[in-house]
Write a protein that holds these residues in place. Structure first.
Motif, mmCIF file in Angstrom:
data_model
loop_
_atom_site.group_PDB
_atom_site.id
_atom_site.type_symbol
_atom_site.label_atom_id
_atom_site.label_comp_id
_atom_site.label_asym_id
_atom_site.label_seq_id
_atom_site.Cartn_x
_atom_site.Cartn_y
_atom_site.Cartn_z
ATOM 1 N N ASP A 16 0.850 -1.187 0.000
ATOM 2 C CA ASP A 16 0.000 0.000 0.000
ATOM 3 C C ASP A 16 0.890 1.243 0.000
ATOM 4 O O ASP A 16 2.089 1.158 0.329
ATOM 5 C CB ASP A 16 -0.923 -0.007 1.226
ATOM 6 C CG ASP A 16 -2.081 0.974 1.100
ATOM 7 O OD1 ASP A 16 -2.360 1.392 -0.038
ATOM 8 O OD2 ASP A 16 -2.697 1.309 2.119
ATOM 9 N N LYS A 62 -4.233 -1.345 5.579
ATOM 10 C CA LYS A 62 -4.371 -0.022 4.993
ATOM 11 C C LYS A 62 -3.684 0.996 5.884
ATOM 12 O O LYS A 62 -3.678 0.865 7.109
ATOM 13 C CB LYS A 62 -5.848 0.369 4.830
ATOM 14 C CG LYS A 62 -6.578 -0.363 3.723
ATOM 15 C CD LYS A 62 -6.069 0.043 2.345
ATOM 16 C CE LYS A 62 -6.810 -0.677 1.252
ATOM 17 N NZ LYS A 62 -6.245 -0.336 -0.092
ATOM 18 N N HIS A 64 -3.952 4.978 6.712
ATOM 19 C CA HIS A 64 -4.836 6.125 6.484
ATOM 20 C C HIS A 64 -4.864 7.008 7.720
ATOM 21 O O HIS A 64 -5.062 6.523 8.841
ATOM 22 C CB HIS A 64 -6.259 5.651 6.151
ATOM 23 C CG HIS A 64 -7.220 6.770 5.915
ATOM 24 N ND1 HIS A 64 -7.188 7.549 4.772
ATOM 25 C CD2 HIS A 64 -8.248 7.250 6.680
ATOM 26 C CE1 HIS A 64 -8.149 8.444 4.834
ATOM 27 N NE2 HIS A 64 -8.803 8.297 5.976
#
Length: 332
Positions: A16, A62, A64
């Motif tokens: 990612d 992820k 974020h």
């Protein structure tokens, strides 16, 4: 594996990119690494050193808003703050409809409203922060509008109101979020039809390109393509011709021709949705995992237990000296 100039492990499961452009990569059992693009150095996040990071197989993650979201193969979900080190763990609790749909996480997605969607083998879960509860979407045989059957292997969003999910047994489905999610009448999934494909269609990956076209990586039916133009045309990009129909990797030549690497080593050359050539495998043990074109236009391919090699113009393959035939290349 512990040096700042290398990955902690070569067994990469997911990659990612964060808001700063730095690259993050997870290994199945040794944690997650961050590559600082400017410095060229790695920061290692090991389960033994990060609170809340369980020492279990990482399947998806992820990055974020300075948080690390980790989905485990069979041990639920972790949310870790990279700013203050706090963490939260979430597991499936039998009988509790507000808990995670399943401990077996297969995909994670954060939409434009910062909502976290968790794809599991038991359905789709929408995380509610700060309560820690989940809104779950579970397949119901009696409800034709329920989420498709099978594990949710991929999630994406068309615009900011159309949620797309890829199911391991029943293809791709779409959920219109315009009407909200707080009543059962609004939770209606509709099947995304592609060409003349019918019946059970296991799908492992979906991707929307800049033109609104939907690319579908199916398990057994090839690489599918749904045109995003106003005429609503559905087209099957490539389905047959190689020794099997399980695409593992896609790459592009300098002229735009597409290369598709398959599970049993064959490589297909596609132009304008037409199959030009099929390069057969020269080794029965090769399984194509990744394809990359470098700045000089050379095509590199990596496979499972087959080393690294170059694809020549005539379709022959040149193995790169020094790469082990036992090395598993997943990402280039």
């Amino acid at each position: 594996g512990s040096e700042p100039g290398s990955l902690v492990n070569d067994d990469i499961t997911y990659v990612d990119q964060d808001e700063n452009g730095d690259i993050w990569a997870s290994s199945f059992s040794r944690g997650i690494d961050k590559l600082d693009i400017e410095k060229g150095t790695f920061t290692h996040y090991r389960p033994s050193e990060v609170k809340g990071f369980d020492n279990h197989s990482v399947h998806a993650f992820k990055i974020h808003d300075n948080h690390l979201y980790i989905g485990y193969w069979s041990h639920g979900l972790s949310i870790i703050s990279l700013q203050d080190g706090t963490s939260r763990r979430f597991r499936h609790i039998p009988g509790d409809s507000r808990s995670l749909a399943s401990d077996e996480v297969r995909s994670l997605f954060i939409d434009s409203f910062n909502n976290l969607w968790v794809g599991t083998t038991g359905g789709l879960s929408l995380f509610s922060d700060p309560t820690g509860d989940f809104t779950n979407f579970i397949h119901d045989e009696k409800d034709p509008y329920s989420i498709p059957q099978g594990a949710i292997y991929d999630i994406t969003m068309r615009g900011d109101r159309q949620l797309l999910v890829a199911a391991d047994q029943d293809g791709v489905a779409e959920l219109n979020l315009q009407n909200g999610l707080f009543n059962n009448a609004a939770r209606k999934f509709s099947t995304v039809k592609v060409g003349n494909m019918t019946g059970r269609n296991p799908v492992r990956s979906i991707e929307l390109d800049s033109y609104g076209n939907l690319w579908i990586g199916s398990f057994g039916s090839g690489l599918l393509f749904k045109c995003g133009s106003d005429d609503g045309t559905d087209r099957l990009l490539y389905q047959t011709g190689a020794s099997d129909n399980i695409p593992n990797a896609v790459g592009f030549k300098a002229n735009g021709d597409m290369l598709i690497g398959y599970g049993y080593g064959d490589v297909a050359l596609v132009r304008d949705q037409m199959l030009l050539k099929s390069y057969p495998r020269n080794d029965a043990n090769i399984i194509i995992r990744t394809i990359l074109r470098d700045r000089e236009g050379r095509i590199w391919m990596g496979g499972r237990n087959s080393g690294l090699f170059l694809l020549n113009a005539d379709g022959s393959r040149k193995v790169v000296p020094g790469t082990s035939d036992r090395t598993d290349f997943r990402v280039l």
